[in-house]
Write a protein that holds these residues in place. Sequence first.
Motif, mmCIF file in Angstrom:
data_model
loop_
_atom_site.group_PDB
_atom_site.id
_atom_site.type_symbol
_atom_site.label_atom_id
_atom_site.label_comp_id
_atom_site.label_asym_id
_atom_site.label_seq_id
_atom_site.Cartn_x
_atom_site.Cartn_y
_atom_site.Cartn_z
ATOM 1 N N ASP A 44 32.387 42.541 34.947
ATOM 2 C CA ASP A 44 33.305 41.985 33.957
ATOM 3 C C ASP A 44 33.390 40.466 34.118
ATOM 4 O O ASP A 44 33.805 39.966 35.156
ATOM 5 C CB ASP A 44 34.693 42.613 34.127
ATOM 6 C CG ASP A 44 35.626 42.320 32.960
ATOM 7 O OD1 ASP A 44 35.427 41.302 32.274
ATOM 8 O OD2 ASP A 44 36.559 43.120 32.747
ATOM 9 N N GLN A 45 32.982 39.721 33.078
ATOM 10 C CA GLN A 45 33.073 38.266 33.111
ATOM 11 C C GLN A 45 34.327 37.748 32.411
ATOM 12 O O GLN A 45 34.743 36.623 32.631
ATOM 13 C CB GLN A 45 31.831 37.638 32.458
ATOM 14 C CG GLN A 45 30.546 37.879 33.236
ATOM 15 C CD GLN A 45 29.346 37.212 32.587
ATOM 16 O OE1 GLN A 45 29.474 36.357 31.720
ATOM 17 N NE2 GLN A 45 28.152 37.610 33.009
ATOM 18 N N GLN A 46 34.937 38.568 31.558
ATOM 19 C CA GLN A 46 36.135 38.142 30.854
ATOM 20 C C GLN A 46 37.395 38.322 31.698
ATOM 21 O O GLN A 46 38.301 37.491 31.660
ATOM 22 C CB GLN A 46 36.273 38.904 29.536
ATOM 23 C CG GLN A 46 35.249 38.491 28.491
ATOM 24 C CD GLN A 46 35.495 39.181 27.173
ATOM 25 O OE1 GLN A 46 34.767 40.088 26.792
ATOM 26 N NE2 GLN A 46 36.517 38.750 26.460
ATOM 27 N N VAL A 47 37.460 39.435 32.417
ATOM 28 C CA VAL A 47 38.559 39.655 33.362
ATOM 29 C C VAL A 47 37.915 39.990 34.710
ATOM 30 O O VAL A 47 37.710 41.155 35.050
ATOM 31 C CB VAL A 47 39.487 40.803 32.904
ATOM 32 C CG1 VAL A 47 40.618 41.005 33.908
ATOM 33 C CG2 VAL A 47 40.070 40.504 31.527
ATOM 34 N N PRO A 48 37.537 38.955 35.469
ATOM 35 C CA PRO A 48 36.849 39.186 36.743
ATOM 36 C C PRO A 48 37.639 40.099 37.675
ATOM 37 O O PRO A 48 38.862 40.238 37.558
ATOM 38 C CB PRO A 48 36.719 37.771 37.323
ATOM 39 C CG PRO A 48 36.697 36.880 36.114
ATOM 40 C CD PRO A 48 37.649 37.530 35.147
ATOM 41 N N VAL A 49 36.920 40.713 38.605
ATOM 42 C CA VAL A 49 37.497 41.775 39.432
ATOM 43 C C VAL A 49 38.676 41.308 40.286
ATOM 44 O O VAL A 49 39.476 42.128 40.734
ATOM 45 C CB VAL A 49 36.419 42.410 40.341
ATOM 46 C CG1 VAL A 49 35.385 43.129 39.504
ATOM 47 C CG2 VAL A 49 35.754 41.344 41.216
ATOM 48 N N GLU A 50 38.807 39.994 40.520
ATOM 49 C CA GLU A 50 39.964 39.504 41.269
ATOM 50 C C GLU A 50 41.275 39.911 40.607
ATOM 51 O O GLU A 50 42.310 40.039 41.278
ATOM 52 C CB GLU A 50 39.914 37.977 41.391
ATOM 53 C CG GLU A 50 38.789 37.454 42.251
ATOM 54 C CD GLU A 50 37.514 37.162 41.485
ATOM 55 O OE1 GLU A 50 36.747 36.291 41.928
ATOM 56 O OE2 GLU A 50 37.288 37.827 40.441
ATOM 57 N N SER A 51 41.220 40.130 39.307
ATOM 58 C CA SER A 51 42.427 40.510 38.568
ATOM 59 C C SER A 51 42.948 41.883 39.003
ATOM 60 O O SER A 51 44.155 42.123 38.993
ATOM 61 C CB SER A 51 42.141 40.519 37.066
ATOM 62 O OG SER A 51 43.291 40.820 36.329
ATOM 63 N N LEU A 52 42.040 42.775 39.386
ATOM 64 C CA LEU A 52 42.446 44.122 39.790
ATOM 65 C C LEU A 52 43.337 44.074 41.026
ATOM 66 O O LEU A 52 44.353 44.778 41.105
ATOM 67 C CB LEU A 52 41.207 44.986 40.050
ATOM 68 C CG LEU A 52 41.480 46.438 40.436
ATOM 69 C CD1 LEU A 52 42.159 47.173 39.299
ATOM 70 C CD2 LEU A 52 40.167 47.139 40.802
#
Length: 439
Positions: free
Chosen positions: A370-378
């Motif tokens: 995911d480039q729009q909501v990178p995994v750091e968001s999780l």
Amino acid sequence: MLTEHQGSWLGEMKIPNGPTIKIGTELFTRADGSPWASIAVPDQGLLDIPVSTIHDTGATATLDFERARLKLTWATDHFNAEFQEVGGPPLTFELKQVAAFPKKIRPQTPKAPFPYRDEILAIPSTDGVTLGATLSIPDGVARPNVVVLVHGSGPNTRDQNGTLSVLADYLARQGIAVLRYDKRGIARSTGSYDTHTKTDLAEDLYAVVQALNARNQFKRLGLVGHSEGPGIAAAVAGEHPQSVDFLVSLAGVGLPGLEMMLLQDRATAVANGATRDEAEKIVAYSRKYYAIIIDQADAEQRIAALRALDGKRSPEDKAMADKYKMNQASLSVDNGFAGKEFLRVMLMADTPRDWRAVKCPVLALNGSLDQQVPVESLAGIVASVEAGGNPRVESAILPSLNHMLQTATTGAEDEYGRIEEIMAPMVMQRVAAFVHRQE
């Protein structure tokens, strides 16, 4: 005139010194019974382009949309159409009625027979808005769990380019009732899309939740959001804990709005080939750009300040941003978004605060590409839910999935339309299993 000639109308428009493209309009009745329309450019895969205003004199109708207008004049059995972009020449062509606009059919596109029935609903919300919705109820299931699908950012219909219709079809086939709706100002829903804020979207979602709970025919009610949708869902679940029993986040945002946008810009630049140093230079400019949007409440003053900031950039910095496609995306003053209030509100959003207020079970899934909501968001979602004292949160980073939850190669946005898969089966299976566990 629009009421008398409802349906899909399609024609071919010759671009001066360019190609001939198919362009059309759908004339329909909105959820509140008022006549309305949308624009379609099937050659570009664009359907349900929202119209902002309509002027119907009876003899002619003018549809205003996206810095352009389409004027329709009835001519016995077809429309004489005149299309004109702002500052451009008028282009004339004929529109003839068709059964439906040309549309790409993918393997996952829902097909009959359907073991569920669809109800078309009109749901009143705040500000006099009426939401158009579809409720799918599985056959032979007494008091099923029900989920509301919450769209991501953009002018999305209840189908969201097929993503939500495919998910709804899958869940309904698994014995789960599903409601999906058009965003305010889009398709059959009334209201203004251009002036909406996150608060408006949360109030619309809560109106849907109230309408479902009032039916008293479902066991548990949950919210399933994609991209921007989980943040809207978290706001509603946190403020109305007695109304929502569980929540699913798909590629959801778990960081403050400004931090999320900067993270997204960095990821996009790197994905487009920028070195680490180049990406940091781009993000440094992004930070100044977004600070102006946050500080300037007046749209005209905001645009003027952004243009002034752009004018101070060196030719080298502009060329670098062009090279990595940043000027055409989030840093464009001319794409129409910089002046919109919803972008400013999104940048100011304290999404972690909303997640901390969620007390129901949560499933959070993000794709590794995911480039729009990178995994750091999780990690932000999980940390915020747990910080609020709620241990009932499950999460996973799913390999090889992009922002649309498709099995991808790079995760880049230009890959979305080329992938035959609309949503990876593993995602839908995990969502269905989670919903069934909510007893």
